[in-house]
Design an enzyme around this catalytic site. Structure first.
Site, PDB file in Angstrom:
ATOM      1  CG  ASP A 913      47.380  35.415  31.164  1.00 35.02           C
ATOM      2  OD1 ASP A 913      48.149  36.155  31.792  1.00 35.02           O
ATOM      3  OD2 ASP A 913      46.145  35.560  31.153  1.00 35.02           O
ATOM      4  CE  LYS A 982      40.521  33.727  37.957  1.00 31.76           C
ATOM      5  NZ  LYS A 982      40.091  33.457  36.575  1.00 31.76           N
ATOM      6  CG  ASP A1142      49.752  39.262  34.081  1.00 30.48           C
ATOM      7  OD1 ASP A1142      48.890  39.757  33.338  1.00 30.48           O
ATOM      8  OD2 ASP A1142      49.466  38.634  35.114  1.00 30.48           O
TER       9      ASP A1142
END
Length: 1224
Positions: A913, A982, A1142
Site C-alpha cells: 500500500d 488522519k 494505490d
C-alpha cells in the site's frame, strides 16, 4: 358487468375519450352506496349531497361504476326502510322515429307501496352525462371510422405521407419527373440548396449540441431502421419538413439516416424525395448522403452514366472518394455495394490499404512495446479445451441477459404455507405476464397512432424486443423491488438500461456477429491457454488485432431524454398491468383487485421524489414464499471466461453486453467523443492495462465463505462486517403515548422513532448488499471467474461487476483469492507473515524485521485462529481487517505445516500500500524534500507516518496557544492524536475544504467519550485551522501546486470553458462539471420526471466544482498512470497483478519484483516534465491567438497564470528506488 372487466375492456376507450369533468379525480369505493344504498339516518341535505357528488363526476369509469351500483340497488329488497329507486332511462332504438339519439327522459318510480316522488338532481345529471359520452363515442366512430368491439378501439391504418411538400418551386418540379427516378438522382444532387432567410437558423450538426427534442427525433429515425419501420420514419420526416417551425429541428443526420434506410432497400423514388428535402432545407449533402445514393445505384445495377455524374458532383463539392470507405460508418455489405457502383465508372479503383498497426511511441511506454528484450507474458493455468468450454457457458449467460443464483438466506422449511405462497405467486406472475403483453400491445397501438399524426413517440423503441421478453423483464424488476419502494426516476433509468442491453445482445445475434465472435475468440484463447503456444508472443490486444476480428457494432446509448421517457413508459405499464386480490385468503371469491404498486411521494434530504412502493400484501406474500433464487443482470456477475481485450473505446470487456470504456456522469457525452477522436495509439497504454487487470483469474476462498455464511444465516455480526437482519433493528422504548403525555415527551418519542426507522433502513440496505455478495460467492465457489475492468473519467480503474469484486469491504476481499497459485519460493513465507501483521494494524510504525519478529511471537495465536476461528482464542477478531487477517492466518498455517514451505503453492494476494499516495505525488511533482521525507519517498530505517507528523506539529501549535491563554487550546490537551487528524490530512490532498475538514474532526471528537461535548464545535474549528497550517509548513511545495491548479481552473471556467488535460499515458480527460439544467419530460402519466442534463456542451461550467475538482482529479490521473505503468511492466515480466487504486496486489513470491517495478515506474513517471507539459497544453487549448475583445484582459491574466508553473525543489527522485516504505 364488474368494474374490473370494464376496466380491461375499455382501456382504449379511456385513453381515446377526453374527460368531461375535472381531470385527475378517482372514483372512491362506496361513493354511490352512501347516497342511495340502505341507510338508517342522514343529516346531510339534498343540496349538500349534490355538491359532494358533483366533484367526482367526469370520468367514464365513474359513470359505469354508478350505473352498476344503481342496478345492484334495484335488485335489492330492503325490508327495514323504504328506498327511492332510480330507474335509468333507456336510449331509443335506431329507427324509432326520433331521428337518432335524444336526451333521456325522466322516469321515476318508487318502491313497492311507496308514492311517486320527484326525480333527484344527481340522477338527471348522471343520465345527461351518459348521453353526452355516447354522443362523443358516436362522433369518434364517424370521424375515425373505427369499430368499437368489446369497448376497445382498433385503429385502422392511416395513409402515410411519402411525397414531401417543398418550399422551393424549382425543387418542387422534380416531384413530377418526366424521366425515371434513377436519372433524377444526379440532377437533384446538382441542384443548389435553397437559400434560407437570415432569420432562419439551422440546427447544430453535432449530436452533443442537439436539443432534447432533436436528440429524440434522431434516435427515433435510427431506431425505425432497426425495427423495419422505415415508412414511419419517412412519414415523420415529411410531416416535420412540411411545417416551417418543425423543419428547424431537422438536421442533416436525420435526413441521411432515412436516406440510408431507403438505400438499403434500393428505393430510388423515396431516396430522391429525401434528397429533395435536404436541398429544400438549405443543406448540402455530405459523404454519408453520397454513400446512400451510390449504395442505392449499386443495388439497382444502374448504368455507368448516372453513377459517373454522381461522382463528378461529389468531386466538385470537395469530397474525396477514398473517404467514403474510411470516414463513413458502413457495414461490410454496404461498402461492397458502394464499391460495386464505383467500379462501373472506375474499374481500377481499390479500397485504401490497411496500414500496419501503429505502435505507441510514448517515452513512458517504449519499453512496454519494445520488440527486443526479454519477455515472459503470463499464461493462464487452464488448458485450451477448458477455456473454450467456459467461453460457451459465458456466451449462454449473455445471450440470456440474466443469471439466476440461489440465495444464501436461511432457507424456509417447505411447509404447506410456504408452498401455497409460492404457488400463488407463480399464478399471479403468469397472469401479470399476460396482462403486461396486452397493455404493451395497446400502448404500441396508441403510440403508432401518434406517429401517424406527425408526433414523436416511443413506438419503435417498444418494438425492439418481443412483448413476452419485455413482460418478463418488467416482472424481474418487480421481483427485486425492495419493500420500502424505489425512486420512480431510478426505476425508469434501470428499465431503460435493461432494454438497451437486451437490444444490443439481440442485434448482435441477428446480425451474425455471435458466430464471428465464436470463431475469433477460440483462436484468441491460444494466446492464454496453458497448453498452447503462439509464434510471436504479444499483448492480448495486439494478438486480437492480428487475428483480424471484425469491429463490433458501434451501438451508442440512446440520448438521455429517450432513456428517461422510455423507462417512464415501461414503469407506468408495470403499474397499470399488475393487480392482485385484496384478500389472498380467498382469491377465487368476490375479493376486489388492488394495484400491486402504489405511487407515493417521499422526502429525501430536502427534495420531494416520487416512489413506487409495493403493496404490503405483495411484500408479505413474497416474504412468506421465501423463494430460493435471486436474478441478476449478466453484466452484474463476474465472467466465466477471460474478457474480450480492449481494442477501442467501444470494444472490450463482456462478450456481447455493452460495456463502456469510461464511466461518466448521467447524460455526459463529451468523454466518449474525446476518446473517439483522439489518435488510437494514444489509448494503447490504458487499453492494455485494463485488459491485463481483467485477465486475472479469481476463485472463492471456500473456508472463509463457510464461516461468513454461518454468521450471516444466524443473526449476523456487525462488528465483523456481517450485517444483521432487519428483525434485529432497534425498537422505540414506547410505541404509543397516552393523550395526556407532555408535548416534550411526544417530540422525544418522534425523534426516537425516526432514528429507529433510519437505522432499520440502513440495516436493510446493508443486508441486501451482503446478500447479493454472499449469494454470488456461493454461486461461484467452485468456479474460476474473471472481472472485466473499465475506468472513470480520471483514468482510475474499476471492476465492472458491482456486487462481488476486490474493491469491496474487508469481508469481500477475504472471499477472493487468485485462481492461479505460485510456489512461495525463498522469500514468500516471510512476505505472507509481514502481510498478516500489516492487516492487523498492530505494528504500523515498526520496520519490516520487527513485523516479521512479531509474527513469530504470535504464531500460536495465528495457528489457533486458523484451526478454531469461532471457538478458539479468536485473536484474528481484534485486527483492523479481521476477515483478511483470518484468510492470511489459514494460508500461513498451511505453509508452515507443509513439508517444504518454499514449494507450497499460495493463492493469497499480498498487498503493498502507498503511504498517503496523493501527497507522494505532490511531493514528487514539487521535488519537496520535507514533504518527500514525510511520505516515505526518502529512504529511512523506519516508516514515516505523515499523520503522526501532522498531529505532532498541531500539538506544537496548541501548546503555544495554550501558553497564551487560549481556552480551546487548553481544553484540547491530551486529545490531539493521529486518529483525530488522519482523515483530514488524507483528504486535503483530494480537495477537502476547511468546512469539510471541520466536519471530519468534529466526528472524531464526538467519538471521544471523555472530551467535553459542549466544546466540540469550537474545538473542531480550531483544529482544522491548525491542521491546514501544519500542512502548509510541512508541504509548502504541495500547497503551491495545489493553489496553481485551483487558480488555473477558476480562470478557465470564468472564460466559459471546462478544464481538460491529457494524462502522461495519453488519456484525454475532461471535467464534466457544468451548471445543471433541470429538464422536465412531457407531463402526464404517474408523474413528471425531472433529471439533470449534463451532456449539453453549451451549458456554462460550474466554476466552484471546476476549481475544487481540478487538483484531486489531476492527482488521481497521475496515480492511475503510475498503476497502469506498473501493471504493464509486471505483465511483461510474467507477474499476476491487480490493484485497488494505490494498493497493489500480487503473489507472495513476486512481491520483491513488484516493489522494484513500482518504484522504477514512479521515478520514470515523475522524471517527465508533468507540470510543464500541463502548462503548455492548457495554454494551447485555452489561450488562442490574442484578439481585440472585451475579455482581452482576462485572457492575458489566464495565460500568465497558466505559464506561472511553481518552481520545483531539490529532492532527488532516484532516492525513491531505495525507499523500503514507499509502498509497503
Amino acid at each position: 358487468m364488474s368494474v374490473l372487466c370494464w376496466g380491461r375492456g375499455a382501456a382504449g376507450l379511456r385513453r381515446a375519450l377526453p374527460p368531461c369533468g375535472r381531470p385527475g379525480l378517482v372514483a372512491k369505493e362506496g361513493t354511490l352506496g352512501g347516497v342511495c344504498g340502505p341507510r338508517r339516518s342522514s343529516s346531510a341535505s339534498p343540496r349538500e349531497q349534490d355538491q359532494d357528488r358533483r366533484k367526482d363526476w367526469g370520468h367514464v369509469e365513474l359513470l359505469e361504476v354508478l350505473q352498476a351500483r344503481v342496478r345492484q340497488l334495484q335488485a335489492e329488497s330492503v325490508s327495514e326502510v323504504v328506498v327511492n329507486r332510480v330507474d335509468v332511462a333507456r336510449l331509443p332504438e335506431r329507427g324509432s322515429g326520433d331521428g337518432g339519439l335524444q336526451p333521456p327522459r325522466k322516469v321515476q318510480t318508487g318502491a313497492k307501496g311507496a308514492s311517486p316522488v320527484p326525480c333527484s338532481g344527481w340522477a338527471q345529471r348522471l343520465e345527461k352525462d351518459k348521453w353526452v359520452q355516447r354522443m362523443r363515442i358516436q362522433q369518434l366512430k364517424a370521424n375515425l371510422q373505427m369499430p368499437v368491439q368489446s369497448g376497445e378501439f382498433k385503429v385502422l391504418p392511416k395513409h402515410l405521407q411519402v411525397k414531401p411538400r417543398l418550399l422551393s418551386k424549382q425543387l418542387a418540379m422534380f416531384l413530377a419527373p418526366e424521366s425515371s427516378w434513377e436519372e433524377q438522382l444526379p440532377r437533384v444532387l446538382q441542384e443548389a440548396p435553397r437559400k434560407l432567410s437570415l432569420d432562419v437558423g439551422r440546427a447544430p450538426s453535432t449530436e452533443a449540441q442537439l436539443s432534447g427534442q432533436q436528440q429524440k427525433l434522431l434516435a427515433f429515425f435510427k431506431c425505425c431502421l432497426l425495427t423495419d419501420h422505415l415508412s414511419l420514419a419517412h412519414h415523420l420526416l415529411v410531416t416535420h419538413h412540411s411545417q416551417r417551425n418543425k423543419q428547424k429541428l431537422l438536421t442533416l443526420d436525420m435526413y441521411n439516416t432515412v436516406m440510408l434506410g431507403w438505400a438499403r432497400q434500393g428505393a430510388f423514388k423515396e431516396l430522391v424525395y429525401v434528397l429533395l428535402m435536404v436541398k429544400d432545407a438549405g443543406l448540402t449533402p455530405d459523404l454519408l448522403s453520397y454513400a446512400a445514393a451510390l449504395q442505392c445505384l449499386g443495388r439497382q445495377d444502374q448504368d455507368a452514366g448516372t453513377i459517373e455524374r454522381c461522382l463528378e458532383q461529389m468531386s466538385q463539392e470537395g469530397l474525396e472518394l477514398q473517404a467514403l470507405f474510411t470516414a463513413v460508418p458502413l457495414s461490410e455489405e454496404e461498402q461492397a455495394t458502394v464499391l460495386k457502383a464505383v467500379h462501373k465508372v472506375k474499374p481500377t479503383f481499390s479500397l485504401p490499404r490497411q496500414l500496419p498497426p501503429v505502435v505507441n511511441t510514448s517515452k513512458l511506454l517504449r519499453d512496454v512495446y519494445a520488440k527486443d528484450g526479454p519477455v515472459s507474458y503470463p499464461k493462464l493455468h487452464l488448458p485450451l479445451k477448458t477455456l473454450q468450454s467456459l467461453f460457451e457457458k459465458q456466451l449462454c449467460v449473455e445471450l440470456a441477459s440474466k443469471v439466476c443464483v440461489v440465495s444464501v438466506e436461511k432457507p424456509a422449511l417447505p411447509s404447506k404455507e410456504v408452498m401455497h405462497a409460492r404457488k400463488t405467486l407463480q399464478t399471479l406472475r403468469d397472469h401479470w405476464e399476460r396482462a403486461l403483453c396486452r397493455v404493451l400491445q395497446e400502448t404500441k397501438n396508441r403510440l403508432e397512432g401518434e406517429v401517424h399524426k406527425g408526433q414523436f413517440s416511443l413506438y419503435p423503441f417498444l418494438c425492439l424486443l418481443d412483448e413476452r421478453e419485455v413482460a418478463q423483464m418488467l416482472l424481474e424488476v418487480l421481483q427485486g423491488l425492495p419493500a420500502p419502494g424505489e425512486s420512480f426516476t431510478t426505476l425508469a433509468r434501470e428499465l431503460s438500461a435493461r432494454t438497451f442491453s437486451r437490444h444490443v445482445v439481440q442485434r448482435q445475434q441477428l446480425s451474425g456477429q455471435v458466430q464471428a465472435l465464436e470463431t475469433y475468440y477460440r483462436k484468441y484463447l491460444h494466446l492464454l491457454a496453458s497448453d498452447t503456444k503462439v509464434p510471436n508472443p504479444c499483448l492480448p490486444r495486439q494478438y486480437w488485432e492480428v487475428l483480424g476480428a471484425p469491429e463490433a457494432l458501434r451501438e451508442q446509448p440512446w440520448p438521455l431524454p429517450v432513456q428517461m421517457e422510455l423507462g417512464k413508459q415501461l414503469a407506468e405499464m408495470l403499474v397499470q398491468a399488475t393487480q392482485m386480490p385484496s384478500s389472498l385468503n380467498n382469491p377465487h371469491g368476490s375479493s376486489r383487485l388492488v394495484p400491486v404498486l402504489y405511487h407515493v411521494y417521499s422526502f429525501r434530504n430536502v427534495q420531494q421524489i416520487g416512489v413506487l412502493k409495493p403493496h404490503p400484501a405483495y411484500v408479505q406474500l413474497r416474504e412468506t414464499a421465501a423463494e430460493p433464487t435471486l436474478t441478476f443482470e449478466a453484466v452484474d456477475v463476474p465472467m466465466l471466461c477471460p474478457p474480450l481485450p480492449w481494442t477501442s473505446p467501444h470494444t472490450g470487456g463482456f462478450l456481447l453486453s455493452p460495456t463502456k470504456l469510461m464511466r461518466t456522469v448521467e447524460g455526459a457525452t463529451q468523454h466518449q467523443e474525446l476518446l473517439e477522436t483522439c489518435p488510437p495509439t494514444a489509448l494503447h497504454g490504458a487499453l492494455d492495462a485494463l485488459t491485463q487487470l481483467g485477465n486475472c483469474a479469481w476463485r472463492v476462498n471456500g473456508r472463509v465463505l463457510d464461516l461468513v455464511l454461518q454468521l450471516f444465516q444466524a443473526k449476523g455480526c456487525p462488528e465483523l462486517g456481517v450485517p444483521a437482519p432487519p428483525s434485529e433493528a432497534p425498537q422505540p422504548a414506547e410505541a404509543h403515548l397516552p393523550q395526556s403525555a407532555a408535548p416534550a415527551r411526544k417530540a422525544e418519542l418522534r425523534r426516537e422513532l425516526a432514528r429507529c426507522q433510519k437505522v432499520a433502513r440502513e440495516m436493510h440496505s446493508l443486508r441486501a448488499e451482503a446478500l447479493y455478495r454472499f449469494s454470488l460467492a456461493q454461486h461461484l465457489r467452485d468456479c474460476v471467474f474473471w472481472l472485466p475492468h473499465n475506468m472513470d473519467f480520471r483514468g482510475r480503474t474499476y471492476p465492472c461487476p458491482p456486487h462481488f469484486n476486490h474493491l469491496g469491504s474487508d469481508v469481500a476481499r477475504a472471499l477472493l483469492e487468485f485462481a492461479q497459485g505460485r510456489p512461495l519460493g525463498p522469500q514468500g513465507l516471510d512476505w505472507l507473515k509481514i502481510h498478516l501483521v500489516n492487516l492487523t494494524g498492530f505494528k504500523k510504525r515498526e520496520p519490516l524485521w520487527k513485523r516479521l519478529a512479531f509474527a513469530e511471537e504470535v504464531m500460536d495465536d495465528i495457528l489457533d485462529s486458523a484451526d478454531q476461528p469461532m471457538t478458539g482464542r479468536k485473536w484474528w477478531m481484534g485486527a483492523e481487517e479481521p476477515w483478511q487477517t483470518l484468510a492470511c492466518c489459514m494460508e500461513v498455517a498451511n505453509a508452515v505445516r507443509s513439508s517444504d514451505p518454499a514449494a507450497y503453492v499460495s493463492h493469497l494476494p499480498v498487498h503493498q500500500d502507498g503511504s498517503c499516495n496523493g501527497l507522494q505525488h505532490y511531493a514528487a511533482l514539487g521535488r519537496d524534500s520535507v514533504g518527500a521525507a514525510s511520505v516515505n519517498l526518502e529512504p529511512a530505517d523506519v516508516p514515516q507516518d505523515v499523520y503522526s507528523g501532522v498531529a505532532a506539529q498541531v500539538e506544537v501549535f496548541r501548546r503555544q496557544d495554550a501558553q497564551r491563554g487560549t481556552q480551546v487550546a487548553q481544553m484540547l490537551e491530551g486529545f490531539i492524536t493521529r486518529k483525530v487528524v488522519k482523515q483530514t490530512v488524507m483528504t486535503v490532498v483530494y480537495g477537502v475544504t476547511r468546512y469539510g475538514g471541520r466536519l471530519q474532526i468534529e466526528k472524531r471528537l464526538r467519538e471521544l467519550t471523555d472530551f467535553p461535548q459542549e466544546f466540540v464545535w469550537e474545538a473542531s474549528h480550531y483544529l482544522v485551522r491548525q491542521v491546514f497550517k501544519s500542512l502548509q509548513e510541512m508541504f509548502s511545495g504541495t500547497r503551491a501546486i495545489q493553489h496553481w491548479l485551483t487558480e488555473s481552473a477558476r480562470l478557465i471556467s470564468h472564460m466559459g470553458s471546462v478544464v481538460e488535460w491529457v494524462t502522461p499515458l495519453g488519456i484525454p480527460i475532461i471535467q464534466p462539471y457544468r451548471l445543471e439544467l433541470k429538464v422536465k419530460q412531457v407531463r402526464g402519466g404517474i408523474q413528471s420526471i425531472t433529471y439533470t442534463q449534463n451532456g449539453d456542451i453549451s451549458q456554462k461550467p460550474n466554476t466552484r466544482k471546476q476549481k475544487n475538482g481540478f487538483p484531486p482529479n489531476f492527482i488521481h490521473s497521475l496515480d492511475s498512470s503510475h498503476m497502469m505503468l506498473t501493471a504493464l511492466h509486471c505483465y511483461r515480466k510474467g507477474l499476476t497483478f491487480v490493484s485497488v487504486h494505490d494498493c497493489y496486489w500480487t503473489h507472495a513470491a513476486d512481491v520483491t519484483v513488484m516493489n522494484q517495478v513500482c518504484r522504477e515506474q514512479f521515478v520514470r513517471l515523475h522524471s517527465e516534465p508533468i507540470l510543464e507539459d500541463l502548462s503548455r497544453f492548457l495554454v494551447r487549448r485555452f489561450c488562442p491567438e490574442p484578439q481585440k475583445s472585451s475579455r482581452c484582459w482576462e485572457a492575458s491574466l489566464l495565460k500568465a497564470t497558466l505559464q506561472a508553473v511553481p518552481k520545483p525543489g531539490a529532492f532527488d527522485l532516484e532516492r525513491v528506488k531505495h525507499s523500503t516504505y514507499f509502498f509497503s
